[in-house]
Design a protein around this motif. Structure first.
Motif, PDB file in Angstrom:
ATOM      1  N   ILE A 120      38.261  10.077  34.919  1.00  0.00           N
ATOM      2  CA  ILE A 120      38.170  10.564  36.301  1.00  0.00           C
ATOM      3  C   ILE A 120      37.485  11.926  36.275  1.00  0.00           C
ATOM      4  O   ILE A 120      38.052  12.917  35.802  1.00  0.00           O
ATOM      5  CB  ILE A 120      39.554  10.666  36.951  1.00  0.00           C
ATOM      6  N   ALA A 150      41.795   3.817  38.044  1.00  0.00           N
ATOM      7  CA  ALA A 150      42.264   4.855  38.956  1.00  0.00           C
ATOM      8  C   ALA A 150      43.707   4.602  39.378  1.00  0.00           C
ATOM      9  O   ALA A 150      44.536   5.526  39.389  1.00  0.00           O
ATOM     10  CB  ALA A 150      41.354   4.917  40.183  1.00  0.00           C
ATOM     11  N   VAL A 188      35.523   7.685  39.189  1.00  0.00           N
ATOM     12  CA  VAL A 188      35.716   7.035  37.900  1.00  0.00           C
ATOM     13  C   VAL A 188      34.334   6.712  37.347  1.00  0.00           C
ATOM     14  O   VAL A 188      33.624   5.873  37.904  1.00  0.00           O
ATOM     15  CB  VAL A 188      36.553   5.750  38.037  1.00  0.00           C
TER      16      VAL A 188
END
Length: 335
Positions: A120, A150, A188
């Motif tokens: 991330i 995520a 991401v």
């Protein structure tokens, strides 16, 4: 015509005949190759590894004409496979698990990128996972690998995914562009973007390989029906992939060159070399094409907890280990 001239005439004629015969032989060999249609996510800085079998003759040596179909994400590849448009495709295992649980005919043949380079990435001001509450995070389609990464990362940080705006933005390049452009607060993406000048001011808040070590990045899939119909060709396909990956790992310059060619990267683009060196460093690329069942089981558990599937499926039904074993025997890979 004197003797010397006659000899030259005969030699020239023989050369023409040999050239024609050679051309005919090459054409005949090309026609004899069996087509194998394989779906692949659009090439990025890892293309040298993933395209080596198709672009450097490894498939041809196994008697296959490897035809690549680029797809935008895992879901499109899976749909094309189930529709019979592909013989195989590669992508995240979560899609295959979800499809199998719902009764689809999907088989995992082997995995060749076993460590995720994704994480991330965030803009300045986001210093910890808790700071993502109320902010937007670029992922891909629901159920895709970026979306699942995520959601699992947020859940492990005790943040409800509903407290974050997850935006389906497409491929890695699209998500990174959205982050750089200020459209989202986080994304991401692969770590290949870290060395770019445009990443100044951005950082990787969470590295997937450390936070989520049981995630498997890329596996190769087919269907039980196709493996029954073309089992020998499937073995040849995996053999070519195994040999190509082993070759790629041993030939840094050539693998990077293939990446540059496939992606039209500029000469000063740092990503192809960065991705190669990182993949080697962390052992991401696996020529032995493992089937890490314990990691599949972990991923399936996360999918149940996230509500992506109603219950666990039979993982042993989702794999075809014999195709892999026969391919490795042909490729001479120690397992």
């Amino acid at each position: 015509m004197n003797f010397s001239a006659l000899a030259r005439h005969i030699a020239a004629g023989a050369a023409v005949v040999a050239a024609v015969a050679g051309s005919a032989q090459v054409e005949a060999q090309a026609q004899a190759l069996k087509p194998w249609k394989h779906g692949i996510i659009s090439p990025k800085a890892d293309a040298g590894f993933l395209l080596m079998a198709a672009k450097r003759g490894f498939a041809e040596k196994e008697g296959l004409k490897l035809e690549l179909l680029e797809v935008k994400d895992d879901q499109i590849g899976l749909k094309a496979l189930l529709a019979g448009e592909l013989d195989s495709y590669e992508g995240g295992v979560q899609g295959a698990i979800a499809a199998d649980v719902r009764g689809a005919d999907v088989k995992i043949m082997g995995c060749h990128w076993v460590v995720i380079p994704h994480g991330i990435m965030v803009k300045a001001g986001v210093d910890r996972m808790a700071d993502l509450k109320g902010k937007s995070v670029a992922v891909s389609a629901p159920g895709s690998f970026p979306d699942m990464l995520a959601r699992v990362a947020l859940t492990r940080a005790k943040i409800a995914p509903a407290d974050v705006r997850l935006a389906a933005v497409g491929g890695d390049r699209d998500r990174y562009g959205a982050l750089v452009g200020g459209v989202v607060d986080a994304a991401v993406v692969s770590n290949e973007y870290l060395p770019l000048p445009s990443s100044k001011g951005l950082r990787m808040l969470l590295e997937g390989k450390d936070a989520l070590p049981n995630f498997v990045r890329i596996c190769m899939f087919s269907t039980g029906k196709r493996l029954a119909e073309r089992r020998e060709d499937a073995i040849r396909y995996l053999t070519a992939q195994s040999k190509a990956l082993r070759y790629a790992l041993a030939h840094r310059d050539e693998t990077i060159k293939l990446t540059v060619q496939a992606t039209d990267a500029k000469a000063d683009d740092p990503r192809p070399a960065f991705v190669f060196d990182d993949a080697v460093k962390v052992g991401a690329v696996a020529p032995d094409l493992p089937l890490p069942m314990e990691k599949f089981a972990w991923m399936q558990e996360q999918m149940v907890e996230l509500g992506q599937i109603p219950k666990p499926g039979d993982l042993t039904r989702m794999v075809d280990p014999e195709v892999r074993l026969q391919a490795l025997a042909r490729a001479g890979v120690t397992r």
